[in-house]
Design an enzyme around this catalytic site. Structure first.
Site, PDB file in Angstrom:
ATOM      1  N   HIS A 235      45.202  26.577  32.204  1.00  0.00           N
ATOM      2  CA  HIS A 235      45.893  25.754  31.210  1.00  0.00           C
ATOM      3  C   HIS A 235      45.671  24.289  31.573  1.00  0.00           C
ATOM      4  O   HIS A 235      46.146  23.819  32.607  1.00  0.00           O
ATOM      5  CB  HIS A 235      47.386  26.077  31.182  1.00  0.00           C
ATOM      6  CG  HIS A 235      47.685  27.466  30.722  1.00  0.00           C
ATOM      7  ND1 HIS A 235      48.711  28.231  31.243  1.00  0.00           N
ATOM      8  CD2 HIS A 235      47.084  28.248  29.790  1.00  0.00           C
ATOM      9  CE1 HIS A 235      48.728  29.405  30.641  1.00  0.00           C
ATOM     10  NE2 HIS A 235      47.742  29.432  29.757  1.00  0.00           N
ATOM     11  N   GLU A 238      48.310  21.735  32.945  1.00  0.00           N
ATOM     12  CA  GLU A 238      49.001  22.033  34.196  1.00  0.00           C
ATOM     13  C   GLU A 238      48.235  21.446  35.381  1.00  0.00           C
ATOM     14  O   GLU A 238      47.717  22.149  36.248  1.00  0.00           O
ATOM     15  CB  GLU A 238      49.182  23.546  34.326  1.00  0.00           C
ATOM     16  CG  GLU A 238      50.069  24.110  33.220  1.00  0.00           C
ATOM     17  CD  GLU A 238      50.135  25.627  33.190  1.00  0.00           C
ATOM     18  OE1 GLU A 238      49.512  26.259  34.069  1.00  0.00           O
ATOM     19  OE2 GLU A 238      50.797  26.166  32.290  1.00  0.00           O
ATOM     20  N   HIS A 330      49.313  27.926  38.562  1.00  0.00           N
ATOM     21  CA  HIS A 330      49.793  27.369  37.295  1.00  0.00           C
ATOM     22  C   HIS A 330      50.820  26.267  37.549  1.00  0.00           C
ATOM     23  O   HIS A 330      51.247  26.029  38.679  1.00  0.00           O
ATOM     24  CB  HIS A 330      50.457  28.467  36.452  1.00  0.00           C
ATOM     25  CG  HIS A 330      49.502  29.431  35.813  1.00  0.00           C
ATOM     26  ND1 HIS A 330      49.186  29.397  34.474  1.00  0.00           N
ATOM     27  CD2 HIS A 330      48.776  30.436  36.349  1.00  0.00           C
ATOM     28  CE1 HIS A 330      48.322  30.360  34.198  1.00  0.00           C
ATOM     29  NE2 HIS A 330      48.057  31.004  35.324  1.00  0.00           N
ATOM     30  N   GLU A 424      53.438  29.466  40.547  1.00  0.00           N
ATOM     31  CA  GLU A 424      53.931  28.463  39.602  1.00  0.00           C
ATOM     32  C   GLU A 424      54.520  27.277  40.348  1.00  0.00           C
ATOM     33  O   GLU A 424      55.344  27.450  41.249  1.00  0.00           O
ATOM     34  CB  GLU A 424      55.006  29.067  38.688  1.00  0.00           C
ATOM     35  CG  GLU A 424      54.545  30.234  37.827  1.00  0.00           C
ATOM     36  CD  GLU A 424      53.906  29.768  36.534  1.00  0.00           C
ATOM     37  OE1 GLU A 424      53.815  28.543  36.318  1.00  0.00           O
ATOM     38  OE2 GLU A 424      53.514  30.633  35.715  1.00  0.00           O
TER      39      GLU A 424
END
Length: 543
Positions: A235, A238, A330, A424
């Protein structure tokens, strides 16, 4: 109360108009040079500054479509959606100049809308000042006050009149920055010692940009070393994921990682979506789709980035080198801290017993109930011990139906890799541990990457990974004709993907999965050894 005489309502930046009036949309972007310092040196006196700020976003990873001067020091800003898409309006990164010092400016990003964003909890945007950089303080700093949401609004006060500043959702990490880091890693790997460093092209993106594959281990190469595969930046918005991967890469080529390199072979795909990063997208590639929902059936025509990466995984599995660990990095916009998502066969959305996963095969040879790898939760618990930004309580191991096409779940199901995780990192701050109450920046994220690497030796000792014996046994029936010589020859390559069997890439994990959208530690415990009983207690926290 609003005084109507204060209203200006003037468009001061319009990207659509600039492109329409230019003879070539690329005419201003094909020069790899930044002239900000020269512009400041030749700047007119502050009293002759224009009556409004000037904006620009026509540079790598930039995103600003229009700026409207509402009042003298208030601006409404509109962002570009992802290319070919009507949504994903979150990433912004633009240049502004012609500012006055010591006076407040109000910015309203009127189409940056995301319920539950960290802007509601005190997160602030990032500001880079060229004048501060010229004074030796080249830092991205959290800036602004009076942040508000549903529409992202904040007030900024500039330190220097006439300054040139850059404002971003998070600290940018561009494709160009990646190329520079790859050169630094390669230079460190060629400085002698025992480092074996390999940089290869895994394939090309839709836009023709290279998807880089990095391999790091120690010489002489031992093909029995377990493989660790790390991917990041699927992504493009990010960017915090890239800073984490950078910290890992810096550590792997450092003298401190000598023992680690002797224990593992690391393979890194640091930027899965270079096209999205270059064009300032938030979530999609040039095919206008979320690449982290394309892992079930990627095609070389629409998702070459995932096709080639999945092909690499398939090659490793078929040649007896199934990765012992897979982590996809991420960023997260709704939670604090750094944490992991995993896949537990006992916490699946599938009704009844979920048989299509490596945990089912582990349980009584496939005839019993699903079972977790005994060391499956060891890695996040070890990280909670050693990494100040990591939070065990934020980790989750549920397998959701909406995530069936994501990297983590597909790698777990199709590649039979039990230790498959999503790492994350919050855009915002930590609410626990050493960094509680502080925004996370480059230092904290790079430290997270290094701590991840440091934990792997302890993790390997806990799991007692046999040297590729389990993976060789698992793949022998799939590809008995693969010779030992071809295994060792292909082990460090992984760039020749065009001739791979596409049927392998199109294996269907669980056909009931959908492509739903998602936005989805105390350090004072030292190095306490984790017991089996401790790991088996799901609610046992480390702090």
């Amino acid at each position: 109360w609003i005084d109507p005489s204060d209203i200006i309502d003037r468009v001061v930046y319009d990207l659509d108009d600039l492109i329409a009036r230019s003879r070539s949309a690329a005419s201003n972007t094909n020069r790899l040079i930044n002239e900000d310092e020269l512009e400041l040196q030749q700047q007119q006196p502050p009293q002759q500054l224009n009556s409004h700020l000037t904006f620009e976003s026509r540079f790598e990873s930039g995103n600003l479509r229009r700026a409207i001067q509402v009042r003298r020091r208030e601006y409404d800003l509109l962002l570009n959606p992802d290319i070919g898409h009507r949504g994903h309006l979150q990433w912004f990164y633009f240049r502004l100049s012609n500012c006055e010092a010591g006076v407040p400016y109000r910015f309203n990003i009127i189409n940056c809308e995301k319920p539950g964003s960290q802007f509601t909890c005190g997160m602030r945007p990032l500001l880079f000042s060229v004048k501060e950089a010229m004074l030796g303080r080249a830092y991205w700093l959290r800036a602004g006050k009076d942040s508000a949401y549903y529409t992202a609004s904040f007030t900024l006060t500039f330190k220097h009149s006439g300054d040139i500043c850059y404002l971003a959702y998070y600290i940018p990490y561009t494709y160009t920055r990646l190329l520079a880091d790859l050169e630094e890693w390669q230079s460190a790997g060629s400085d002698g010692g025992d480092i074996l460093f390999s940089k290869q092209c895994l394939g090309n993106s839709l836009g023709g940009n290279q998807i880089h594959l990095v391999t790091v281990t120690a010489e002489p190469v031992d093909s029995n070393r377990p493989v660790v595969l790390i991917t990041g930046r699927v992504h493009p918005g990010e960017s915090n994921a890239s800073w984490t991967v950078r910290g890992l890469g810096n550590y792997l080529v450092s003298p401190a990682a000598r023992q680690l390199r002797r224990e593992f072979i690391f393979k890194l795909v640091p930027m899965l979506n270079p096209d999205g990063v270059i064009n300032g997208n938030h979530r999609c590639s040039l095919s206008a789709e979320d690449l982290n929902r394309a892992w079930l059936r990627p095609t070389v025509a629409r998702q070459p980035e995932i096709y080639h990466t999945k092909g690499l995984l398939g090659l490793l599995c078929l040649t007896g080198h199934r990765p012992a660990l897979y982590i996809d990095c991420h960023g997260h916009s709704r939670r604090n801290n750094v944490f992991m998502f995993g896949c537990s066969p006992t916490q699946s959305w599938v009704q009844g017993v979920d048989r299509n996963n490596p945990g089912w095969l582990l349980g009584a040879g496939g005839s019993g109930p699903p079972a977790e790898d005994p060391g499956y939760r060891a890695l996040p618990r070890l990280l909670a011990q050693s990494a100040p930004a990591f939070s065990w309580s934020n980790c989750c191991f549920t397998v959701e139906k909406a995530k069936e096409a994501t990297a983590r779940v597909v790698v777990w199901r199709q590649m039979r890799i039990q230790c498959a995780y999503t790492l994350e990192a919050s855009y915002s701050c930590c609410d626990q541990g050493l960094y509680r109450g502080f925004h996370m920046g480059v230092r904290e994220l790079e430290e997270m990457g290094a701590k991840l690497a440091e934990c792997l030796i302890r993790w390997k000792a806990f799991r007692s990974i046999p040297p590729s014996s389990a993976t060789v046994a698992a793949t022998a029936a799939v590809s008995p004709s693969v010779s030992a010589a071809s295994r060792s020859a292909t082990f460090l390559v992984g760039s020749d993907t065009e001739d791979r069997d596409e049927n392998f890439l199109l294996q269907d994990g669980n056909s009931d999965g959908n492509d739903g959208d998602d936005s989805s530690a105390g350090s004072d415990l030292g190095h306490r050894r984790l017991s089996q009983e401790f790991l088996n207690e799901p609610d046992n926290e480390l702090y």
